[in-house]
Design a protein around this motif. Structure first.
Motif, PDB file in Angstrom:
ATOM      1  N   GLY A 235      -6.603  -6.603   7.556  1.00 38.40           N
ATOM      2  CA  GLY A 235      -5.981  -6.298   6.109  1.00 38.40           C
ATOM      3  C   GLY A 235      -7.152  -5.773   5.268  1.00 38.40           C
ATOM      4  N   LEU A 236      -8.223  -6.518   5.360  1.00 37.76           N
ATOM      5  CA  LEU A 236      -9.431  -6.182   4.418  1.00 37.76           C
ATOM      6  C   LEU A 236      -9.981  -4.711   4.834  1.00 37.76           C
ATOM      7  CD1 LEU A 236     -12.307  -8.371   3.504  1.00 37.76           C
ATOM      8  CD2 LEU A 236     -12.780  -6.112   4.099  1.00 37.76           C
ATOM      9  N   GLN A 237      -9.942  -4.365   6.068  1.00 37.11           N
ATOM     10  CA  GLN A 237     -10.357  -2.910   6.635  1.00 37.11           C
ATOM     11  C   GLN A 237      -9.365  -1.944   5.981  1.00 37.11           C
ATOM     12  OE1 GLN A 237     -10.731  -3.721  11.000  1.00 37.11           O
ATOM     13  NE2 GLN A 237     -12.417  -2.227  10.907  1.00 37.11           N
ATOM     14  N   LYS A 238      -8.246  -2.398   6.002  1.00 34.67           N
ATOM     15  CA  LYS A 238      -7.114  -1.217   5.576  1.00 34.67           C
ATOM     16  C   LYS A 238      -7.179  -1.162   4.084  1.00 34.67           C
ATOM     17  CE  LYS A 238      -2.482   0.543   6.485  1.00 34.67           C
ATOM     18  NZ  LYS A 238      -1.678   0.365   7.472  1.00 34.67           N
ATOM     19  N   GLY A 239      -7.423  -2.093   3.204  1.00 38.13           N
ATOM     20  CA  GLY A 239      -7.645  -1.929   1.708  1.00 38.13           C
ATOM     21  C   GLY A 239      -9.126  -1.053   1.762  1.00 38.13           C
ATOM     22  N   LEU A 240     -10.232  -1.191   2.464  1.00 39.65           N
ATOM     23  CA  LEU A 240     -11.395  -0.466   2.201  1.00 39.65           C
ATOM     24  C   LEU A 240     -10.852   1.094   2.649  1.00 39.65           C
ATOM     25  CD1 LEU A 240     -13.976  -2.722   4.004  1.00 39.65           C
ATOM     26  CD2 LEU A 240     -13.814  -2.369   1.467  1.00 39.65           C
ATOM     27  N   ALA A 241     -10.094   1.199   3.688  1.00 45.27           N
ATOM     28  CA  ALA A 241      -9.853   2.410   4.075  1.00 45.27           C
ATOM     29  C   ALA A 241      -8.992   3.204   2.912  1.00 45.27           C
ATOM     30  CB  ALA A 241      -8.912   2.458   5.146  1.00 45.27           C
ATOM     31  N   TYR A 242      -8.458   2.619   2.105  1.00 43.47           N
ATOM     32  CA  TYR A 242      -7.737   3.078   0.832  1.00 43.47           C
ATOM     33  C   TYR A 242      -8.477   3.088  -0.397  1.00 43.47           C
ATOM     34  CZ  TYR A 242      -2.901   3.552   2.771  1.00 43.47           C
ATOM     35  OH  TYR A 242      -1.878   4.033   3.771  1.00 43.47           O
ATOM     36  N   ASP A 243      -9.656   2.858  -0.154  1.00 44.72           N
ATOM     37  CA  ASP A 243     -10.763   2.796  -1.308  1.00 44.72           C
ATOM     38  C   ASP A 243     -10.374   1.825  -2.540  1.00 44.72           C
ATOM     39  OD1 ASP A 243     -12.458   4.824  -0.076  1.00 44.72           O
ATOM     40  OD2 ASP A 243     -11.050   6.347  -0.687  1.00 44.72           O
ATOM     41  N   LEU A 244     -10.057   0.576  -2.173  1.00 45.44           N
ATOM     42  CA  LEU A 244      -9.568  -0.113  -3.217  1.00 45.44           C
ATOM     43  C   LEU A 244     -10.796  -1.050  -3.434  1.00 45.44           C
ATOM     44  CD1 LEU A 244      -6.113  -1.470  -1.659  1.00 45.44           C
ATOM     45  CD2 LEU A 244      -6.501   0.106  -3.483  1.00 45.44           C
ATOM     46  N   SER A 245     -10.653  -1.857  -4.375  1.00 48.22           N
ATOM     47  CA  SER A 245     -11.852  -2.507  -4.756  1.00 48.22           C
ATOM     48  C   SER A 245     -12.281  -3.519  -4.224  1.00 48.22           C
ATOM     49  CB  SER A 245     -11.819  -3.155  -6.407  1.00 48.22           C
ATOM     50  OG  SER A 245     -10.603  -3.955  -6.438  1.00 48.22           O
ATOM     51  N   PRO A 246     -13.538  -4.049  -3.917  1.00 46.47           N
ATOM     52  CA  PRO A 246     -13.762  -5.437  -2.943  1.00 46.47           C
ATOM     53  C   PRO A 246     -13.017  -6.620  -3.129  1.00 46.47           C
ATOM     54  CG  PRO A 246     -15.689  -4.260  -3.748  1.00 46.47           C
ATOM     55  CD  PRO A 246     -14.603  -3.644  -4.501  1.00 46.47           C
ATOM     56  N   GLY A 247     -12.765  -6.698  -4.573  1.00 36.57           N
ATOM     57  CA  GLY A 247     -11.724  -7.985  -4.778  1.00 36.57           C
ATOM     58  C   GLY A 247     -10.411  -7.957  -4.274  1.00 36.57           C
ATOM     59  N   ILE A 248      -9.752  -6.862  -4.245  1.00 34.25           N
ATOM     60  CA  ILE A 248      -8.534  -6.540  -4.086  1.00 34.25           C
ATOM     61  C   ILE A 248      -8.486  -6.211  -2.526  1.00 34.25           C
ATOM     62  CG2 ILE A 248      -6.729  -4.735  -3.983  1.00 34.25           C
ATOM     63  CD1 ILE A 248      -6.843  -6.248  -6.566  1.00 34.25           C
ATOM     64  N   CYS A 249      -9.611  -5.777  -1.726  1.00 35.09           N
ATOM     65  CA  CYS A 249      -9.544  -5.861  -0.335  1.00 35.09           C
ATOM     66  C   CYS A 249      -9.320  -7.277   0.190  1.00 35.09           C
ATOM     67  CB  CYS A 249     -10.785  -5.177   0.063  1.00 35.09           C
ATOM     68  SG  CYS A 249     -10.663  -3.373  -0.314  1.00 35.09           S
TER      69      CYS A 249
ATOM     70  N   LEU B 183       0.850  -1.238  -0.074  1.00 35.93           N
ATOM     71  CA  LEU B 183       0.140   0.036   0.090  1.00 35.93           C
ATOM     72  C   LEU B 183       0.772   1.311   0.012  1.00 35.93           C
ATOM     73  CD1 LEU B 183      -2.789  -1.170   2.476  1.00 35.93           C
ATOM     74  CD2 LEU B 183      -3.187  -0.657  -0.097  1.00 35.93           C
ATOM     75  N   GLY B 184       2.072   0.986   0.192  1.00 40.24           N
ATOM     76  CA  GLY B 184       2.796   2.305   0.474  1.00 40.24           C
ATOM     77  C   GLY B 184       2.812   3.214   1.775  1.00 40.24           C
ATOM     78  N   ASP B 185       2.417   2.226   2.686  1.00 36.83           N
ATOM     79  CA  ASP B 185       2.230   2.762   3.926  1.00 36.83           C
ATOM     80  C   ASP B 185       3.482   2.681   4.741  1.00 36.83           C
ATOM     81  OD1 ASP B 185       1.169   4.061   6.341  1.00 36.83           O
ATOM     82  OD2 ASP B 185      -0.237   2.351   6.577  1.00 36.83           O
ATOM     83  N   VAL B 186       4.272   3.506   4.544  1.00 37.91           N
ATOM     84  CA  VAL B 186       5.522   3.398   5.186  1.00 37.91           C
ATOM     85  C   VAL B 186       5.905   4.673   6.289  1.00 37.91           C
ATOM     86  CG1 VAL B 186       6.616   1.665   3.728  1.00 37.91           C
ATOM     87  CG2 VAL B 186       6.844   4.048   3.083  1.00 37.91           C
ATOM     88  N   PRO B 187       6.460   4.345   7.549  1.00 36.65           N
ATOM     89  CA  PRO B 187       7.203   3.057   7.916  1.00 36.65           C
ATOM     90  C   PRO B 187       5.929   2.130   8.460  1.00 36.65           C
ATOM     91  CG  PRO B 187       8.026   5.006   8.925  1.00 36.65           C
ATOM     92  CD  PRO B 187       6.999   5.410   8.221  1.00 36.65           C
ATOM     93  N   VAL B 188       6.213   0.977   8.100  1.00 34.93           N
ATOM     94  CA  VAL B 188       5.080  -0.015   8.535  1.00 34.93           C
ATOM     95  C   VAL B 188       4.622  -0.086   9.773  1.00 34.93           C
ATOM     96  CG1 VAL B 188       5.985  -1.648   6.635  1.00 34.93           C
ATOM     97  CG2 VAL B 188       6.732  -1.949   8.993  1.00 34.93           C
TER      98      VAL B 188
END
Length: 205
Positions: free
Chosen positions: A110-124, A57-62
């Motif tokens: 992990g799924l929540q973080k994907g949603l927070a980045y507005d990614l598609s459901p499948g990618i989340c 996600l490029g969210d660094v530092p981790v």
């Protein structure tokens, strides 16, 4: 995390970190590693999935570099596991249960973080699966075992189903806390049922 203000998401992350730390510590003790080895495996198991997720996600530092409390939690958990491991009748069962719990907790994180980045459901769902599975993959590779995800056991599939349940319940406007608890439980129960009844994916050989 704020001062003594823990959200449900924080609690799930803490529970996942704890579960995978125990899983990693017990797996290392099965291999008769020394104290330092146990600590390293516990740490790698706990942060492996989240680290890969944040890098993707490029969210660094981790996440564990931003908050030292996670490293402290892993350290304390691993030490306690080493102290009490002789009181546990079966390392294998304990390892399995905590690994399954960690899998569920981190899938949701992990799924929540994907949603927070507005990614598609499948990618989340994929991101949740990576977050849940990669810590165990790292643990098994370091211990020279074939990772569970590559065996015939239902492992990543449990994460995918749990992620789909999360999305479905969210779409139905179910309370967020209930959604998280149910999704974690689904992943955990699928692992338990699959192992108990020897359910596997179709074999191609």
């Amino acid at each position: 995390m704020g001062q003594f203000e823990l959200t449900v998401g924080d609690i799930i992350t803490i529970c996942g970190t704890f579960s995978f730390a125990v899983s990693g510590a017990f797996a290392a003790m099965q291999k008769r590693l020394d104290v330092f080895g146990v600590l390293i495996i516990a740490f790698a198991t706990s942060v492996g999935g989240g680290t890969l997720r944040d890098i993707l996600l490029g969210d660094v530092p981790v996440f564990w570099l931003k908050n030292a409390n996670y490293s402290l939690l892993i350290l304390v958990t691993a030490i306690v596991a080493m102290i009490f491991w002789k009181k546990i009748k079966s390392l294998k069962i304990t390892l399995f249960l905590f690994d399954s719990l960690g899998l569920g907790f981190f899938t949701v994180v992990g799924l929540q973080k994907g949603l927070a980045y507005d990614l598609s459901p499948g990618i989340c769902v994929a991101l949740g699966t990576v977050t849940g599975c990669f810590g165990g993959i790292t643990r098994d590779i370091l211990l020279n075992n074939i990772p569970l995800i590559f065996r015939k056991e239902i492992y990543a599939t449990a994460c995918i189903i749990g992620g789909l349940v999360y999305l479905l319940l969210s779409y139905l406007n179910v309370d967020a806390t209930i959604v998280k608890v149910v999704s974690v439980s689904v992943v955990f129960l699928i692992r338990i049922i699959a192992v108990k009844y020897k359910l596997t994916l179709p074999r191609i050989y």
